[in-house]
Design a protein around this motif. Structure first.
Motif, mmCIF file in Angstrom:
data_model
loop_
_atom_site.group_PDB
_atom_site.id
_atom_site.type_symbol
_atom_site.label_atom_id
_atom_site.label_comp_id
_atom_site.label_asym_id
_atom_site.label_seq_id
_atom_site.Cartn_x
_atom_site.Cartn_y
_atom_site.Cartn_z
ATOM 1 N N TYR A 1 30.732 73.392 40.773
ATOM 2 C CA TYR A 1 29.572 72.710 40.208
ATOM 3 C C TYR A 1 28.386 72.736 41.173
ATOM 4 C CZ TYR A 1 32.369 71.098 36.282
ATOM 5 O OH TYR A 1 33.136 71.060 35.148
ATOM 6 N N TYR B 1 19.670 66.884 34.929
ATOM 7 C CA TYR B 1 20.878 66.552 34.179
ATOM 8 C C TYR B 1 22.127 67.092 34.880
ATOM 9 C CZ TYR B 1 17.628 65.342 30.452
ATOM 10 O OH TYR B 1 16.622 64.771 29.725
ATOM 11 N N ARG C 1 23.074 64.910 37.775
ATOM 12 C CA ARG C 1 23.798 63.697 37.370
ATOM 13 C C ARG C 1 25.283 64.013 37.150
ATOM 14 N NH1 ARG C 1 22.988 58.675 35.729
ATOM 15 N NH2 ARG C 1 24.477 57.743 34.280
ATOM 16 N N ASP C 2 25.554 65.131 36.509
ATOM 17 C CA ASP C 2 26.936 65.521 36.273
ATOM 18 C C ASP C 2 27.694 65.693 37.581
ATOM 19 O OD1 ASP C 2 29.157 66.307 34.760
ATOM 20 O OD2 ASP C 2 28.624 68.426 34.933
ATOM 21 N N ARG D 1 30.889 63.432 39.077
ATOM 22 C CA ARG D 1 32.144 64.075 39.472
ATOM 23 C C ARG D 1 32.457 63.796 40.941
ATOM 24 N NH1 ARG D 1 34.141 67.912 35.846
ATOM 25 N NH2 ARG D 1 32.809 68.209 34.018
#
Length: 428
Positions: free
Chosen positions: A86, A105, A108-109, A113
Motif C-alpha cells: 500500500y 483518500y 486515509r486507507d 491499515r
C-alpha cells in the motif's frame, strides 16, 4: 531589480533580443538567473506548489513506513509485509495534480491499515515496553499511555488535512510569499518581493500578496554553459531542468520556419543530434555528415552550443512564448562561430518570435548581433544594457537602446591595459 547583490538598479525590457554587457562581477549572471527563477516559478507555479505538497506527504508517510518496517522485523506479521504494498501504491513522485484528492483518500486507507497493524503488535508484544515506548514516541503518540488506534488515525489524518489545506490555499491564492519560498529553497538564494518586480504590458505581475500570470512568456530556458549538456546534473537544479528539456522525446510537428532553422543549424554543425539508448541511460549523440557518431559529451564544446539550440528546436521548446536566456553564449566558440551563433539568435527571434536575453562581454558577439539585426530589419527590437559601476561596488544598468558605442568604449579598457603592461608597467 534593485538592491540585490551587485545590482543597484536594473530595469530590463525583454522584448525582442536583450543584451547585458558589463565587467566581471557586475551582476549579469545575477540578473539572468533571477529572471529565469522568477519567470519559471510564475509559469509553473501550480506544478511547483504541487511538488512541494508531494514532498511533505512523502516525508510524513516515510515516518509511518519506517514504523511498520520496524514492526515487521520483530513480529513477522503477514499484515506488516502486505502493508508495504500500500505504501508503494501511494507513489507520490508519479502522481499528477488531477490525482490530489485520490492521494488523500489513499492516505486515509494506509493510515487505517497502519493503525490495525500497530495495535496488533502492541497488544501481542506488551512485554516489550521499551521498544513499544520508542515506537509510540516516533509516531508522535504518548509513550506513557496505551495505544489508541482511533486517536492515531485522527492525529495522522489531521496532519494530512493540514498539508492538503495549505496546498490548496497556496494554489488558489497564488501566494507571493509561497512563490519566493519555493524559489529560495530550490535555488538557495535570498530573494524577496522588495528586490524585484515583473511587469507585462505595463501591468505589475506581483501584487501585495498574490502573483498574477504571464501571458506573453509561458516558458523560460536558462543556459549558463554548453557544458551543462551532460548526464551528471544531480547537484545542479539549473542543469537538471535544462537537460530534462533536451532529453525529452517529443513528437512535434515543426512549422516551416522551424524546419528552416533546423536545417540552417545542421549546416553550421555539419551534422545533427539524436537521443540514443546507452548502457545506463539515453544520451544525446552528435552525428556528423561523414557518419561519425559520438556522445555529445565527447564532442567539441562549440558543437554543444549549436546542439542544444537544435535539440530545443526539435522538441518544440523554441517559439514566440519562450524566453531563451544564455549567459555568455560566446564562451568556447571560435570567432567565426561567435558570428554564426549571433545570427542564429537573431533568426530565432525573427523567424520564430523567441524572446532572447544574453549576458556578454565579447565585442564580436555584441557587434555581430547589432549588425545582423540591422541587416534583418530587427534593429528596433534589439536593446543593449551597460552595467555602470558605483563607488560602493554596485551597478546600475543603463539602457543604450540599439547603440553599442558606450559598450565598446568599455571594451577598450582592455586595450588600455595591454598598452599599460606592454610598456613594462607593473602594479595597479
Amino acid at each position: 531589480m534593485k538592491a540585490f547583490r551587485a545590482i543597484k538598479s536594473a530595469n530590463i525590457d525583454l522584448n525582442g533580443i536583450t543584451v547585458l554587457a558589463g565587467e566581471n562581477g557586475s551582476g549579469k549572471s545575477t540578473l539572468t538567473r533571477t529572471l529565469f527563477y522568477l519567470i519559471d516559478a510564475i509559469s509553473n507555479y501550480e506544478r511547483y506548489v504541487f511538488a512541494n505538497y508531494k514532498g511533505q506527504m512523502r516525508r510524513l508517510f516515510r515516518q509511518l513506513e519506517m514504523a511498520v518496517r520496524e514492526v515487521s522485523m520483530f513480529s513477522h506479521g503477514i499484515e506488516s509485509f502486505e502493508l508495504q504494498k500500500y505504501f508503494s501504491k501511494l507513489d507520490f513522485d508519479n502522481r499528477t495534480l488531477n490525482e490530489v484528492d485520490e492521494i488523500k483518500y489513499m492516505c486515509r486507507d494506509v493510515v487505517i491499515r497502519c493503525a490495525g497493524v500497530l495495535e496488533k503488535y502492541f497488544h501481542s508484544h506488551a512485554n516489550q515496553r521499551l521498544r513499544i515506548a520508542r515506537l509510540l514516541t516516533y509516531i508522535s503518540m504518548d509513550p506513557d499511555k496505551p495505544f489508541d488506534s482511533q486517536a492515531f488515525i485522527a492525529s495522522y489524518m489531521a496532519m494530512v488535512q493540514q498539508i492538503y489545506d495549505e496546498f490548496q490555499g497556496k494554489l488558489l491564492r497564488r501566494d507571493i510569499n509561497a512563490l519566493f519560498e519555493l524559489i529560495n529553497t530550490k535555488y538557495e538564494i535570498r530573494l524577496s518581493p522588495e528586490n524585484v518586480q515583473i511587469s507585462e504590458n505595463d501591468v505589475n505581475v506581483f501584487g501585495t500578496k498574490q502573483v498574477g500570470n504571464l501571458f506573453n512568456i509561458q516558458r523560460a530556458i536558462y543556459v549558463d554553459t554548453p557544458m551543462a549538456l551532460c548526464n551528471e546534473v544531480d547537484d545542479n537544479p539549473l542543469w537538471k531542468y535544462f537537460n530534462s528539456l533536451i532529453s525529452q522525446k517529443r513528437s512535434v510537428e515543426l512549422s516551416t520556419s522551424q524546419k528552416k532553422m533546423k536545417l540552417y543549424i545542421q549546416r553550421i554543425m555539419h551534422g545533427s543530434v539524436e537521443m540514443k539508448e546507452d548502457i545506463f541511460d539515453d544520451e544525446l549523440h552528435y552525428i556528423r555528415e561523414d557518419n561519425l557518431d559520438i556522445p555529445i559529451t565527447q564532442a567539441a564544446t562549440g558543437i554543444r552550443s549549436f546542439a542544444y539550440i537544435l535539440r530545443l528546436l526539435e522538441n518544440g521548446f523554441l517559439d514566440d512564448s519562450t524566453l531563451l536566456i544564455i549567459d555568455e553564449p560566446e564562451a568556447h566558440l571560435h570567432p567565426q562561430w561567435v558570428v554564426e551563433f549571433a545570427r542564429v539568435l537573431v533568426l530565432l527571434n525573427k523567424e520564430l518570435g523567441v524572446k532572447i536575453l544574453i549576458a556578454s562581454h565579447n565585442p564580436d558577439m555584441v557587434a555581430a548581433i547589432q549588425t545582423i539585426a540591422t541587416t534583418e530589419g530587427l534593429l528596433d527590437d534589439i536593446t543593449f544594457y551597460q552595467a555602470i559601476a558605483s563607488d560602493d561596488f554596485t551597478y546600475t544598468y543603463k539602457n543604450c537602446g540599439s547603440e553599442i558605442g558606450d559598450i565598446f568604449n568599455s571594451f577598450n579598457i582592455a586595450l588600455d591595459r595591454i598598452q599599460y603592461y606592454g610598456n613594462g608597467k607593473v602594479g595597479n
